[in-house]
Design a protein around this motif. Structure first.
Motif, PDB file in Angstrom:
ATOM      1  N   ARG A   1      -6.479 -34.130 -18.752  1.00 37.19           N
ATOM      2  CA  ARG A   1      -6.338 -34.893 -20.166  1.00 37.19           C
ATOM      3  C   ARG A   1      -5.768 -36.269 -19.852  1.00 37.19           C
ATOM      4  O   ARG A   1      -6.068 -37.411 -20.596  1.00 37.19           O
ATOM      5  N   SER A   2      -4.918 -36.369 -18.794  1.00 39.20           N
ATOM      6  CA  SER A   2      -4.223 -37.698 -18.587  1.00 39.20           C
ATOM      7  C   SER A   2      -5.287 -38.658 -17.890  1.00 39.20           C
ATOM      8  O   SER A   2      -5.355 -39.997 -18.319  1.00 39.20           O
TER       9      SER A   2
ATOM     10  N   ARG B   1      -4.662 -35.297 -25.672  1.00 44.28           N
ATOM     11  CA  ARG B   1      -3.796 -35.234 -24.799  1.00 44.28           C
ATOM     12  C   ARG B   1      -2.176 -35.014 -24.967  1.00 44.28           C
ATOM     13  O   ARG B   1      -1.379 -34.358 -24.339  1.00 44.28           O
TER      14      ARG B   1
END
Length: 333
Positions: free
Chosen positions: A269-270, A277
């Motif tokens: 997600r990051s 995120r």
């Protein structure tokens, strides 16, 4: 600022240059960044893997578990303010937490559990996110489902947190694996219904526990070694989650039982700045509430003292030995 870095990958951890102290410029927050004065960190297998294999052109700061106080914020930050206590696992594409100050995107940070010391809180972010995402976002386990979950490598940081989440937040029967008496006791202490020895065939251990097959498997380590056993014990239409790095994984044996395969990487997600995120912020805040309510507990295995090069080399050596249980944390400079 003071930082512990590596400049040459692949050095043995006994070499003082494998991790060494240096001075680096103070980081400047971007629009959605928090600048955090770091008070405590934890070490993870990913730190060790990057140090061993990733070539770098300049000194690199490892470490993706941190607790500290927000020192400054970017112009677009809305979730935090200076003075807030935070904990986070960060972004593997950015400098890590083996330093006096670090930057983190506000959408992947959470409010530190108020009831924990900074060292105890440092054990939680990466493993909490990995375990939560694996159980609920990847395997999509239903919280009221009457089924069995087998956790391979349950004594490690992720396994310890996954055991707690499954036991406290679902109706799953939780079976953890461990091969030493001390790690078996550790897994039991975090709520596993059964602990079986992964140095023996998994089916033997499950049958001794009165279980014929499992709906879910979370394989956290040595997936290649256990793969045939995993396919054997998974029920038809079962779900198989993986977080480690098998060199080869032939998925064809999964077809006969229509077993689904689910990869979990906490950094996805990051790394890709996915639109969802902020879920990591939400998970960390939820875990913080569960900790403060007494539902979950920290997974610290050992405290290695101050954040310095010698103690970090010692922590990496323990990870390399494969004998760590829970999380190794360090606090203060």
């Amino acid at each position: 600022m003071k930082a512990i870095v590596y400049s040459q990958h692949g050095l043995p951890i006994t070499d003082e240059q494998a991790l060494y102290e240096t001075e680096l410029p103070m980081p400047v927050p971007g629009p959605h960044d928090l600048r955090v004065k770091i008070q405590a960190i934890a070490v993870n297998p990913v730190d060790m893997k990057v140090r061993q294999s990733a070539a770098v052109d300049e000194p690199c700061i490892l470490g993706w578990d941190a607790v500290g106080v927000v020192d400054a914020v970017g112009e677009a930050v809305t979730l935090f303010k200076p003075g807030d206590e935070v904990y986070y696992a960060g972004d593997i594409t950015r400098p890590g937490a083996y330093a006096e100050y670090g930057l983190v995107d506000e959408f992947i940070a959470g409010h530190k559990p108020a009831s924990l010391s900074v060292a105890d809180a440092a054990a939680l972010p990466l493993t909490s996110l990995t375990a939560w995402e694996l159980l609920f976002d990847r395997l999509n386990a239903a919280k009221d489902e009457q089924a069995a979950l087998l956790i391979i490598g349950a004594a490690g940081g992720v396994g310890t947190m996954l055991t707690q989440l499954a036991r406290k937040l679902t109706n799953l029967t939780v079976i953890g694996t461990a091969s030493r008496p001390e790690t078996a006791e550790w897994v039991k202490s975090f709520g596993a219904h059964h602990v079986i020895d992964h140095s023996r065939p998994l089916r033997e251990g499950l049958q001794e526990a009165g279980i014929e097959s499992v709906r879910y498997v979370a394989s956290l380590t040595h997936t290649e070694q256990h793969f045939a056993d995993i396919v054997d014990v998974l029920a038809p239409q079962g779900r198989f989650g993986v977080i480690d790095d098998p060199a080869i994984l032939d998925v064809m044996p999964l077809k006969k039982k229509a077993i689904s395969l689910h990869w979990e990487l906490m950094f996805t997600r990051s790394m890709f700045a996915t639109p969802d995120r902020i879920r990591q912020h939400e998970i960390l805040d939820h875990v913080s509430h569960l900790i403060d309510a007494g539902t979950l507990k920290t997974t610290v295995g050992e405290h290695y003292g101050a954040i310095n090069a010698a103690n970090l080399r010692r922590a990496h050596a323990m990870l390399e030995s494969g004998r760590a249980k829970g999380k190794i944390v360090l606090s203060g400079f």
